[in-house]
Motif scaffolding. Structure first.
Motif, mmCIF file in Angstrom:
data_model
loop_
_atom_site.group_PDB
_atom_site.id
_atom_site.type_symbol
_atom_site.label_atom_id
_atom_site.label_comp_id
_atom_site.label_asym_id
_atom_site.label_seq_id
_atom_site.Cartn_x
_atom_site.Cartn_y
_atom_site.Cartn_z
ATOM 1 N N ASN A 1 10.141 3.498 -24.785
ATOM 2 C CA ASN A 1 9.837 2.099 -24.504
ATOM 3 C C ASN A 1 8.374 1.767 -24.799
ATOM 4 O O ASN A 1 7.927 0.661 -24.488
ATOM 5 N N ASP B 1 13.591 -2.511 -23.300
ATOM 6 C CA ASP B 1 14.261 -1.266 -22.933
ATOM 7 C C ASP B 1 15.044 -0.709 -24.115
ATOM 8 O O ASP B 1 15.714 -1.452 -24.838
ATOM 9 N N LYS B 2 14.949 0.591 -24.296
ATOM 10 C CA LYS B 2 15.569 1.229 -25.461
ATOM 11 C C LYS B 2 17.086 1.088 -25.475
ATOM 12 O O LYS B 2 17.715 1.179 -26.538
ATOM 13 N N HIS B 3 17.692 0.861 -24.310
ATOM 14 C CA HIS B 3 19.145 0.704 -24.250
ATOM 15 C C HIS B 3 19.577 -0.710 -24.626
ATOM 16 O O HIS B 3 20.776 -0.963 -24.795
ATOM 17 N N GLU B 4 18.622 -1.626 -24.749
ATOM 18 C CA GLU B 4 18.955 -3.021 -25.033
ATOM 19 C C GLU B 4 18.561 -3.445 -26.437
ATOM 20 O O GLU B 4 18.646 -4.624 -26.765
ATOM 21 N N ASP C 1 23.670 12.532 -28.006
ATOM 22 C CA ASP C 1 22.356 12.481 -27.365
ATOM 23 C C ASP C 1 21.262 12.725 -28.400
ATOM 24 O O ASP C 1 21.390 13.611 -29.248
#
Length: 564
Positions: free
Chosen positions: A52, A125-128, A518
């Protein structure tokens, strides 16, 4: 499983089919291993990590002013503000940012000069977001470096990502040791020039002060005395003008200590029009001191200006003088650019230096042919961590093979049978390497053979050994207890044990599928999945052929071993 039993039986019945299986297996082994030196499959310590945040280090030439450094930083921030995924940026002029995971070993705490700056970039955020941080760095690096480094010639901009593994000074670090600073600096410039020509290396930086001239202001005691002034007066006005100093204190009931009143000329007033001697003399002429007779004396008449060489910061490691030349890698492994750069160093510098390897595999010792000066070039950074990790994991793999072999010798009391089991364990490497090749073709980014991949390979050795043990023990039981002939016993054992072997493999594959996606442990997941597939094929086809051709598996020999 009757069809599979017949399939194995027919292979064992034909000598040509047996040799075909052996040759195909050996060809597959050789082809998979050759994928590493031919760069079809690339090795790396750990893949890129999407975080991030990341940082931008700015190094303008050593004699640069804070205004020049600010201009470069503002240029970089201008490009960052156009990115929708950038939440905010923090600019630290003349210093490094508060220490973070990456900055602990990258020298952030030592940044304390006008030619240094650090920009901390905070992302959503890296997930978004779809674009990982390392791809954003890869995309922005050429744009920012091309446009912003040109503002102040000689500027170096580094894009620093959060490390996926152990933090290091840089991806590739060349430590150059010697006795004379000027000679070390000249050699470091040659190394840096080679780095710049090496494909895959970016953000090349020499961690040393650039040589430059500076002016010293020395109060002339004789002229000061004749002017009716004191040296203390002259020193104070110089400090007040250019550095600033505390001239008085203020007391406050809301603050327990005295508050210093700091005075200096404004930024505009104290700034010189250029870096020339004439500009400095003009500025000193505008500063005047009043003597005891009430006369104003220009400072330039009582101060001598001397041009001297600036004293560079001396770096030492293990009590030896050294300079670091650092470089980052742009979505590639560190090993291959280093090998290219090392080869170029040995070729291009051979005319001026006698070059020989030293204690470590890639380290070099350079002896100047004209002066006889000796320099040591030692490699460090993430590249060295990669080599050390792969070396240590390789040693662990060899140790595991030896221990497994010794245990099998104790169990079977025979070297040949133990060797068969060991061969089955080692051949799972075919699946590991081929699996990474397939994963690289179906993924958007380069899929590297990483340290976690080797951990998965070592873990597979136990699974592969178990498969071979099941076949050998069951075939032995059929021959010794049921009276089966060798060919029939091996075929029945392969068909009977195929189901539990495959069920175990499916369980491993399904469990490892969670790891395959992953970013860090993807190599471990792919190694377990593809290695398990290869281990099953080797166990059910190749191992039966070895068992059949081994005289130690004859019923008579087995009875002799049983009686021992």
């Amino acid at each position: 499983m009757k069809k599979f039993e017949t399939f194995v039986f027919n292979i064992l019945a034909s000598n040509s089919k047996q040799w075909l299986v052996i040759i195909l297996t050996l060809v597959a082994l050789a082809a998979s291993v050759m994928m590493l030196p031919t760069k079809i499959v690339l090795a790396k310590m750990l893949p890129g990590k999407s975080a991030n945040t990341y940082s931008i280090y700015i190094h303008t030439p050593t004699a640069s002013s804070i205004e020049q450094t600010r201009a470069v930083a503002e240029c970089a921030v201008g490009f960052l503000q156009k990115e929708k995924e950038v939440v905010d940026t923090e600019v630290y002029l003349g210093q490094g940012a508060p220490l973070d995971y990456a900055g602990l070993v990258k020298g952030s705490a030592f940044k304390n000069s006008e030619n240094e700056a650090e920009i901390v970039v905070n992302l959503t955020d890296k997930h978004e977001r779809e674009e990982p941080s390392f791809m954003m760095v890869h995309r922005l690096r050429p744009t920012i470096k091309t446009n912003c480094e040109a503002i102040v010639p000689g500027t170096v901009i580094e894009m620093i990502e959060q490390p996926a593994g152990p933090p290091t000074l840089a991806s590739v670090v060349a430590e150059i040791y010697g006795r004379n600073y000027e000679s070390i600096y000249r050699l470091s410039q040659k190394i840096a020039a080679i780095f710049k020509k090496t494909e895959g290396l970016v953000d090349i930086n020499i961690m040393a002060d650039d040589p430059y001239k500076k002016y010293e202001l020395v109060p002339n005691s004789d002229k000061i005395s004749r002017s009716g002034l004191s040296v203390e007066q002259v020193n104070k006005i110089l400090y007040l003008a250019f550095e600033g100093m505390v001239v008085a204190h203020k007391n406050s009931k809301d603050y327990p200590d005295q508050i210093g009143l700091f005075v200096r000329l404004s930024d505009k007033t104290r700034r010189l029009r250029d870096h020339s001697r004439q500009a400095l003399e003009s500025k000193l002429a505008s500063l005047k001191l009043m003597n005891k007779k009430g006369m104003l004396v220009p400072v330039n008449e009582i101060v001598d200006i001397r041009e001297v060489d600036a004293s560079p910061t001396i770096m030492q490691k293990e009590l030896r003088r050294m300079i670091n030349v650092t470089a980052e890698t742009d979505l590639v492994s560190q090993v291959y650019p280093l090998l290219d750069a090392r080869s170029t160093i040995m070729n291009e510098l051979a005319k001026d230096y006698k070059i020989e390897t030293t204690d470590y595999l890639f380290n070099l010792r350079l002896t100047d042919k004209k002066t006889g000066e000796v320099f040591d070039l030692k490699w460090d950074g993430e590249m060295k961590v990669t080599l050390d990790t792969f070396r240590d994991l390789g040693a662990a793999f060899i140790a595991a093979l030896i221990l497994i072999f010794l245990l099998l010798v104790v169990y079977y009391k025979n070297f040949t049978i133990s060797g068969i089991v060991l061969a089955g364990s080692f051949l799972s490497i075919i699946g590991v390497i081929v699996g990474h090749w397939v994963a690289d073709m179906v993924t958007e980014h380069t899929f590297f053979l990483t340290a976690t991949s080797l951990i998965g390979f070592i873990a597979l050795m136990g699974i592969s050994s178990r498969n071979s043990l099941l076949l050998i023990d069951f075939a032995k039981a059929l021959m010794l207890e049921k009276g089966f002939d060798k060919q029939h016993a091996i075929a029945v054992a392969s068909a009977t044990r195929a189901k539990p072997i495959m069920l175990t493999a499916i369980a491993i594959i399904l469990g490892s599928a969670l790891l395959a996606s992953d970013p860090i442990f993807g190599g471990l997941g792919v190694a377990l999945i593809s290695g398990t597939v290869a281990a099953v094929i080797v166990s059910l086809i190749f191992i039966p052929v070895l068992m059949f051709r081994a005289k130690a598996m004859d019923p008579e020999k087995l009875r002799e071993l049983q009686e021992v």
